[in-house]
Each structure stands twice: as C-alpha cells, then as structure tokens.
Design a protein around this motif. Structure first.
Motif, PDB file in Angstrom:
ATOM      1  N   VAL A  24      36.320  29.915  32.557  1.00  0.00           N
ATOM      2  CA  VAL A  24      35.731  29.294  31.365  1.00  0.00           C
ATOM      3  C   VAL A  24      35.828  27.780  31.504  1.00  0.00           C
ATOM      4  O   VAL A  24      36.923  27.234  31.723  1.00  0.00           O
ATOM      5  N   ASN A  25      34.693  27.094  31.377  1.00  0.00           N
ATOM      6  CA  ASN A  25      34.679  25.660  31.659  1.00  0.00           C
ATOM      7  C   ASN A  25      33.640  24.958  30.810  1.00  0.00           C
ATOM      8  O   ASN A  25      32.857  25.595  30.094  1.00  0.00           O
ATOM      9  N   ALA A  26      33.610  23.637  30.903  1.00  0.00           N
ATOM     10  CA  ALA A  26      32.680  22.833  30.110  1.00  0.00           C
ATOM     11  C   ALA A  26      31.444  22.426  30.898  1.00  0.00           C
ATOM     12  O   ALA A  26      30.734  21.505  30.513  1.00  0.00           O
ATOM     13  N   GLY A  27      31.196  23.107  32.023  1.00  0.00           N
ATOM     14  CA  GLY A  27      29.993  22.828  32.787  1.00  0.00           C
ATOM     15  C   GLY A  27      30.233  22.503  34.240  1.00  0.00           C
ATOM     16  O   GLY A  27      29.284  22.239  34.981  1.00  0.00           O
ATOM     17  N   GLN A  28      31.497  22.533  34.670  1.00  0.00           N
ATOM     18  CA  GLN A  28      31.814  22.185  36.058  1.00  0.00           C
ATOM     19  C   GLN A  28      32.850  23.176  36.609  1.00  0.00           C
ATOM     20  O   GLN A  28      34.034  22.872  36.699  1.00  0.00           O
ATOM     21  N   VAL A  29      32.394  24.354  36.954  1.00  0.00           N
ATOM     22  CA  VAL A  29      33.304  25.379  37.471  1.00  0.00           C
ATOM     23  C   VAL A  29      33.817  25.020  38.857  1.00  0.00           C
ATOM     24  O   VAL A  29      34.874  25.489  39.285  1.00  0.00           O
ATOM     25  N   SER A  30      33.052  24.185  39.571  1.00  0.00           N
ATOM     26  CA  SER A  30      33.446  23.712  40.895  1.00  0.00           C
ATOM     27  C   SER A  30      33.772  24.892  41.825  1.00  0.00           C
ATOM     28  O   SER A  30      33.023  25.843  41.909  1.00  0.00           O
ATOM     29  N   ARG A  31      34.929  24.846  42.473  1.00  0.00           N
ATOM     30  CA  ARG A  31      35.321  25.861  43.455  1.00  0.00           C
ATOM     31  C   ARG A  31      36.373  26.815  42.898  1.00  0.00           C
ATOM     32  O   ARG A  31      37.014  27.563  43.642  1.00  0.00           O
ATOM     33  N   THR A  32      36.550  26.831  41.591  1.00  0.00           N
ATOM     34  CA  THR A  32      37.644  27.565  40.965  1.00  0.00           C
ATOM     35  C   THR A  32      37.651  29.049  41.321  1.00  0.00           C
ATOM     36  O   THR A  32      38.692  29.616  41.676  1.00  0.00           O
ATOM     37  N   LEU A  33      36.502  29.704  41.238  1.00  0.00           N
ATOM     38  CA  LEU A  33      36.458  31.144  41.486  1.00  0.00           C
ATOM     39  C   LEU A  33      36.598  31.464  42.980  1.00  0.00           C
ATOM     40  O   LEU A  33      37.118  32.523  43.329  1.00  0.00           O
ATOM     41  N   VAL A  34      36.182  30.544  43.832  1.00  0.00           N
ATOM     42  CA  VAL A  34      36.426  30.709  45.270  1.00  0.00           C
ATOM     43  C   VAL A  34      37.924  30.586  45.541  1.00  0.00           C
ATOM     44  O   VAL A  34      38.495  31.348  46.334  1.00  0.00           O
ATOM     45  N   GLN A  35      38.550  29.635  44.887  1.00  0.00           N
ATOM     46  CA  GLN A  35      40.004  29.479  44.998  1.00  0.00           C
ATOM     47  C   GLN A  35      40.710  30.758  44.560  1.00  0.00           C
ATOM     48  O   GLN A  35      41.642  31.235  45.222  1.00  0.00           O
ATOM     49  N   LEU A  36      40.251  31.322  43.449  1.00  0.00           N
ATOM     50  CA  LEU A  36      40.848  32.566  42.947  1.00  0.00           C
ATOM     51  C   LEU A  36      40.671  33.694  43.954  1.00  0.00           C
ATOM     52  O   LEU A  36      41.606  34.476  44.210  1.00  0.00           O
ATOM     53  N   GLN A  37      39.502  33.781  44.537  1.00  0.00           N
ATOM     54  CA  GLN A  37      39.241  34.815  45.533  1.00  0.00           C
ATOM     55  C   GLN A  37      40.226  34.706  46.707  1.00  0.00           C
ATOM     56  O   GLN A  37      40.761  35.715  47.173  1.00  0.00           O
ATOM     57  N   GLU A  38      40.487  33.481  47.140  1.00  0.00           N
ATOM     58  CA  GLU A  38      41.403  33.278  48.261  1.00  0.00           C
ATOM     59  C   GLU A  38      42.835  33.657  47.877  1.00  0.00           C
ATOM     60  O   GLU A  38      43.550  34.283  48.669  1.00  0.00           O
ATOM     61  N   VAL A  39      43.245  33.273  46.667  1.00  0.00           N
ATOM     62  CA  VAL A  39      44.597  33.600  46.200  1.00  0.00           C
ATOM     63  C   VAL A  39      44.778  35.110  46.092  1.00  0.00           C
ATOM     64  O   VAL A  39      45.803  35.664  46.527  1.00  0.00           O
ATOM     65  N   MET A  40      43.785  35.789  45.536  1.00  0.00           N
ATOM     66  CA  MET A  40      43.892  37.235  45.332  1.00  0.00           C
ATOM     67  C   MET A  40      43.786  37.991  46.646  1.00  0.00           C
ATOM     68  O   MET A  40      44.415  39.039  46.817  1.00  0.00           O
ATOM     69  N   ARG A  41      42.994  37.478  47.584  1.00  0.00           N
ATOM     70  CA  ARG A  41      42.870  38.133  48.885  1.00  0.00           C
ATOM     71  C   ARG A  41      44.227  38.193  49.595  1.00  0.00           C
ATOM     72  O   ARG A  41      44.558  39.195  50.245  1.00  0.00           O
ATOM     73  N   LYS A  44      46.997  38.583  48.284  1.00  0.00           N
ATOM     74  CA  LYS A  44      47.814  39.620  47.660  1.00  0.00           C
ATOM     75  C   LYS A  44      47.250  41.024  47.874  1.00  0.00           C
ATOM     76  O   LYS A  44      47.787  42.000  47.350  1.00  0.00           O
ATOM     77  N   GLY A  45      46.156  41.110  48.610  1.00  0.00           N
ATOM     78  CA  GLY A  45      45.525  42.413  48.798  1.00  0.00           C
ATOM     79  C   GLY A  45      44.766  42.873  47.573  1.00  0.00           C
ATOM     80  O   GLY A  45      44.665  44.075  47.312  1.00  0.00           O
ATOM     81  N   MET A  46      44.222  41.900  46.825  1.00  0.00           N
ATOM     82  CA  MET A  46      43.468  42.188  45.605  1.00  0.00           C
ATOM     83  C   MET A  46      42.073  41.573  45.742  1.00  0.00           C
ATOM     84  O   MET A  46      41.829  40.475  45.241  1.00  0.00           O
ATOM     85  N   PRO A  47      41.147  42.221  46.419  1.00  0.00           N
ATOM     86  CA  PRO A  47      39.816  41.639  46.630  1.00  0.00           C
ATOM     87  C   PRO A  47      39.078  41.427  45.311  1.00  0.00           C
ATOM     88  O   PRO A  47      38.975  42.338  44.496  1.00  0.00           O
ATOM     89  N   LEU A  48      38.571  40.227  45.131  1.00  0.00           N
ATOM     90  CA  LEU A  48      37.839  39.873  43.917  1.00  0.00           C
ATOM     91  C   LEU A  48      36.388  40.301  44.073  1.00  0.00           C
ATOM     92  O   LEU A  48      35.671  39.812  44.943  1.00  0.00           O
ATOM     93  N   SER A  49      35.932  41.203  43.210  1.00  0.00           N
ATOM     94  CA  SER A  49      34.588  41.763  43.337  1.00  0.00           C
ATOM     95  C   SER A  49      33.515  40.926  42.664  1.00  0.00           C
ATOM     96  O   SER A  49      32.327  41.127  42.907  1.00  0.00           O
ATOM     97  N   GLY A  50      33.906  39.997  41.800  1.00  0.00           N
ATOM     98  CA  GLY A  50      32.917  39.155  41.152  1.00  0.00           C
ATOM     99  C   GLY A  50      33.584  38.121  40.272  1.00  0.00           C
ATOM    100  O   GLY A  50      34.710  38.316  39.809  1.00  0.00           O
ATOM    101  N   GLY A  51      32.893  37.008  40.064  1.00  0.00           N
ATOM    102  CA  GLY A  51      33.449  35.943  39.231  1.00  0.00           C
ATOM    103  C   GLY A  51      32.372  35.256  38.428  1.00  0.00           C
ATOM    104  O   GLY A  51      31.380  34.783  38.982  1.00  0.00           O
ATOM    105  N   LEU A  52      32.555  35.205  37.114  1.00  0.00           N
ATOM    106  CA  LEU A  52      31.582  34.599  36.216  1.00  0.00           C
ATOM    107  C   LEU A  52      31.945  33.159  35.869  1.00  0.00           C
ATOM    108  O   LEU A  52      33.101  32.861  35.538  1.00  0.00           O
ATOM    109  N   ASP A  53      30.960  32.301  35.923  1.00  0.00           N
ATOM    110  CA  ASP A  53      31.066  30.919  35.453  1.00  0.00           C
ATOM    111  C   ASP A  53      30.596  30.914  34.001  1.00  0.00           C
ATOM    112  O   ASP A  53      29.404  31.050  33.733  1.00  0.00           O
TER     113      ASP A  53
END
Length: 273
Positions: A83-100, A102-111
């Motif tokens: 959730v952001n004010a218009g600049q999600v940047s690389r946040t969801l990619v960062q999350l994908q890397e963090v979760m990967r 831990k063995g938790m593949p991220l299947s999708g991320g909404l801006d």
C-alpha cells in the motif's frame, strides 16, 4: 479454501485494503501483525496474504520481522499487497526475495495506491482524488480476487526502472536510521494529555511523561501519532501545523487500538495472552 491475511497499519489504509480483500475472498480471516507475539507462526490456511504500507520505498522493519516468524509450508499459496501513495518502487520484488529465502514463493503482489499519510510532505490531496483512489483500489482487489481464490499466480507489480534504482538506494541508505527519525516530533499547546498517541503507536514508541508524549527512538514512521491526534497537537518538523491530517475514513479508532494489543496466533485464530 481458507485464506488468512496479516496486515500492518498506522492510519488505516492497509487495514482497509485487508478488509476489502477479505470481503472479496469470502472465506478469509484478518489478523494484525502488531498484535501477534508468537515466535513461530504455524498458519493453518490454504493461502496467506500480507498487506502492509510501503515505508521509504521498501518494506517496514516490523513486516520483515513478522515474516521471519512464519513457518514456511510448501503447500501454501502466498500473495501480498504493498500500500503506497503512488511509488511502490521495488518493494514487492524485495518481498519476493525475502520470502524466497524462507521457502515461501510469492505468487503475486499488488501495488495498491491510496491517499498519502506521510504528512511532512503534504496532506492526502483533494477528497475527490481520494475517492477515486479508493474506488480504483477496490476494483483492483475485486479483479484479482478470482485468481487468489483459484490459487493462480498473478503479476508482481513494480515501479519504473528509475524508481527501482534511485528509491531502492534511498531505502537502503535510510533503513537503519528510521528508528531515530522521531527526533523531529514535537507537541504544541493544543495537547490535552489524552494519551491517544501512545495507544495508537504500533511500534510502542511513545510514553506519556508528565502528561506529554515522549518518543523512544524505535519509530517506524507510520505517523499514526500525528494523524490520529484529536487536537492536531503533534507535529513533525516545521511544516505540519498547516497540513491536513489523514486517516482512512472507513476505519475506526477502536480498530486501530484493537490491532495493537498483544495476542498469540494459534493457527485457528488469535488467543489472548
């Protein structure tokens, strides 16, 4: 096909998004990340969603710490909303890397774009624009819900390349300094010593001393203290006295406070401690 949503919020935007998702997904429960004190979370659900604000163009520290608690399950479906004010940047990619890791593949991320609550840079904008943002966010959630219900992958949204380079650099540069950014908070003469700022802080960063709030240097810059103050008495820097306050109009103060008290997730719900 049960879904569990965990949210982190200061002024209600992320909680509202989680509520909209829960309504669209039907068989879904919502829990606050700030309420859970378990060291390890065994989430008993087919799908796990994370809903959180983008802070400094990246993932807030409390969300990173929360992810560490989740016990990975290779049978679960993981998704998220930044959730952001218009600049999600690389946040969801960062999350994908963090979760990967831990063995938790991220299947999708909404801006999810919502009105800004970062008051040092101005107010949330005209009400008409806010209403359009709410409507667009709700529509995006409705459009994505069938994919989540079917446990299908969907786009991991990201900002343009220049954001992912410049803003990610700023995020890493500022990350370790965020907790100290509360040095710019101050209280004006409108303070009635109600103590509400202490109650709404998800980082438990405020203590009332002689009737006035004192920040403890573990701030996460959610700005709940400023935005929920009933007297608009809390300020940050020199400009905020003239800026309009904001918290999501559909979220009640009682919901914010209830989302902070310490609880333990049992897998079937939250058990009070």
């Amino acid at each position: 096909m049960k879904t569990v949503l965990f949210y982190y919020t200061g002024t209600g935007n992320s909680l509202w998004v989680a509520q909209q998702m829960a309504a669209a997904l039907t068989d879904c429960e919502i829990f606050s990340m700030a309420r859970i004190n378990s060291d390890v979370l065994h989430v008993q659900a087919d799908a796990v969603g994370l809903v959180f604000p983008v802070h400094m163009w990246g993932i807030p520290q409390p969300v990173l710490e929360f992810i560490k608690k989740i016990q990975a399950d290779d049978k679960q479906y993981y998704f998220a909303a930044g959730v952001n004010a218009g600049q999600v940047s690389r946040t969801l990619v960062q999350l994908q890397e963090v979760m990967r890791k831990k063995g938790m593949p991220l299947s999708g991320g909404l801006d999810i774009v919502m009105p800004s609550n970062y008051i040092p840079w101005g107010g949330p904008g005209p009400v008409a624009r806010q209403q359009k943002q709410y409507a667009a966010a709700a529509e995006k959630i409705i459009q994505t819900a069938p994919k989540i219900k079917a446990r299908q992958p969907f786009a991991l949204e990201r900002g343009p390349l220049w954001q992912r380079i410049v803003f990610t650099w700023i995020y890493h540069l500022s990350f370790r300094h965020v907790t100290q950014m509360d040095k710019d908070f101050w209280v004006d003469d409108q303070c009635t010593q109600c103590g509400l700022c202490e109650k709404v802080c998800p980082a438990q960063n405020i203590q009332m001393v002689n009737g006035k709030p004192v920040w403890q240097h573990r701030c996460e810059q959610c700005l709940a203290c400023i935005q929920w103050c009933p007297q608009t008495a809390i300020q940050k820097g020199k400009k905020t006295p003239v800026y309009e306050r904001y918290h999501h109009p559909a979220i009640k103060l009682t919901e914010i406070i209830a989302g902070i008290s310490s609880q333990r997730y049992s897998g079937k719900g939250i058990d009070p401690q």
